[in-house]
Design a protein around this motif. Structure first.
Motif, PDB file in Angstrom:
ATOM      1  N   LYS A  24       2.939 131.957  42.375  1.00 35.24           N
ATOM      2  CA  LYS A  24       3.282 130.642  42.934  1.00 35.24           C
ATOM      3  C   LYS A  24       4.457 130.753  43.882  1.00 35.24           C
ATOM      4  O   LYS A  24       5.310 131.600  43.730  1.00 35.24           O
ATOM      5  CB  LYS A  24       3.625 129.666  41.812  1.00 35.24           C
ATOM      6  N   LYS A  25       4.474 129.850  44.854  1.00 33.85           N
ATOM      7  CA  LYS A  25       5.594 129.746  45.774  1.00 33.85           C
ATOM      8  C   LYS A  25       6.712 128.966  45.089  1.00 33.85           C
ATOM      9  O   LYS A  25       6.523 128.409  44.009  1.00 33.85           O
ATOM     10  CB  LYS A  25       5.161 129.014  47.043  1.00 33.85           C
ATOM     11  N   ASP A  27       7.840 126.135  45.825  1.00 31.13           N
ATOM     12  CA  ASP A  27       7.518 124.711  45.712  1.00 31.13           C
ATOM     13  C   ASP A  27       6.460 124.433  44.644  1.00 31.13           C
ATOM     14  O   ASP A  27       6.059 123.295  44.438  1.00 31.13           O
ATOM     15  CB  ASP A  27       7.085 124.139  47.056  1.00 31.13           C
ATOM     16  N   THR A  29       3.291 125.547  44.586  1.00 30.80           N
ATOM     17  CA  THR A  29       1.907 125.703  45.026  1.00 30.80           C
ATOM     18  C   THR A  29       1.468 127.160  44.855  1.00 30.80           C
ATOM     19  O   THR A  29       2.282 128.063  44.759  1.00 30.80           O
ATOM     20  CB  THR A  29       1.736 125.279  46.502  1.00 30.80           C
ATOM     21  N   HIS A  31       0.329 130.778  45.651  1.00 26.69           N
ATOM     22  CA  HIS A  31       0.593 131.738  46.718  1.00 26.69           C
ATOM     23  C   HIS A  31      -0.688 132.539  46.947  1.00 26.69           C
ATOM     24  O   HIS A  31      -1.090 133.341  46.112  1.00 26.69           O
ATOM     25  CB  HIS A  31       1.738 132.665  46.310  1.00 26.69           C
ATOM     26  N   LEU A  41      -9.242 129.096  44.372  1.00 28.24           N
ATOM     27  CA  LEU A  41      -8.658 127.931  43.716  1.00 28.24           C
ATOM     28  C   LEU A  41      -9.588 127.314  42.656  1.00 28.24           C
ATOM     29  O   LEU A  41      -9.122 126.976  41.559  1.00 28.24           O
ATOM     30  CB  LEU A  41      -8.248 126.886  44.745  1.00 28.24           C
ATOM     31  N   HIS A  45      -8.279 126.943  38.778  1.00 32.44           N
ATOM     32  CA  HIS A  45      -8.266 125.664  38.060  1.00 32.44           C
ATOM     33  C   HIS A  45      -9.145 125.713  36.813  1.00 32.44           C
ATOM     34  O   HIS A  45      -8.792 125.182  35.767  1.00 32.44           O
ATOM     35  CB  HIS A  45      -8.717 124.526  38.965  1.00 32.44           C
ATOM     36  N   LYS A 109       5.871 115.431  40.412  1.00 34.32           N
ATOM     37  CA  LYS A 109       5.397 116.317  41.481  1.00 34.32           C
ATOM     38  C   LYS A 109       3.996 115.922  41.936  1.00 34.32           C
ATOM     39  O   LYS A 109       3.669 116.037  43.108  1.00 34.32           O
ATOM     40  CB  LYS A 109       5.397 117.768  41.002  1.00 34.32           C
ATOM     41  N   LYS A 110       3.176 115.475  40.988  1.00 34.06           N
ATOM     42  CA  LYS A 110       1.814 115.052  41.313  1.00 34.06           C
ATOM     43  C   LYS A 110       1.750 113.596  41.764  1.00 34.06           C
ATOM     44  O   LYS A 110       0.665 113.081  42.028  1.00 34.06           O
ATOM     45  CB  LYS A 110       0.912 115.234  40.090  1.00 34.06           C
TER      46      LYS A 110
END
Length: 118
Positions: A24-25, A27, A29, A31, A41, A45, A109-110
């Motif tokens: 993950k980055k 932020d 999200t 990477h 993705l 998920h 965040k969501k």
């Protein structure tokens, strides 16, 4: 799971370089630098939704069993032990302040509604 994501699993298997699905980055999200143009993705998920949840459920059940064992040392009967374990497992652990704070950070965040304590 395997039938639904067979193409992505095949891409992972034949990839010449390691693919890091869970990097993950800063932020938060995903990477995708090692994905080499393939969109993994849906697989990521699905792993979180369909596979990872089982270990959490198993851990919760194991905690319940351990708690029942600890309560048996207090000298109360089996029914009372089970009732105490269920109450502690379902209310106190589930809505502790730390978990509530973490969940609400994720909700913010969501851009979703915050979770309230009962």
């Amino acid at each position: 799971f395997f039938v639904k994501h067979w193409d992505l699993l095949y891409e992972l298997a034949i990839s010449p370089m390691p693919v890091r699905l869970f990097d993950k980055k800063e932020d938060g999200t995903v990477h995708k630098s090692t994905w080499m143009g393939t969109d993994y993705l849906p697989l990521v998920h699905s792993i979180w939704r369909d596979i990872s949840i089982h270990s959490n459920h198993q851990q919760r059940c194991e905690n319940h069993v351990q708690l029942t064992g600890l309560l048996s040392r207090t000298g109360v009967g089996e029914v009372r032990r089970s009732c105490r374990s269920m109450i502690i497992s379902s209310t106190i652990r589930r809505f502790n302040p730390w978990a509530l704070e973490k969940k609400n950070c994720m909700q913010k965040k969501k851009k979703k509604k915050e979770v309230k304590r009962l």
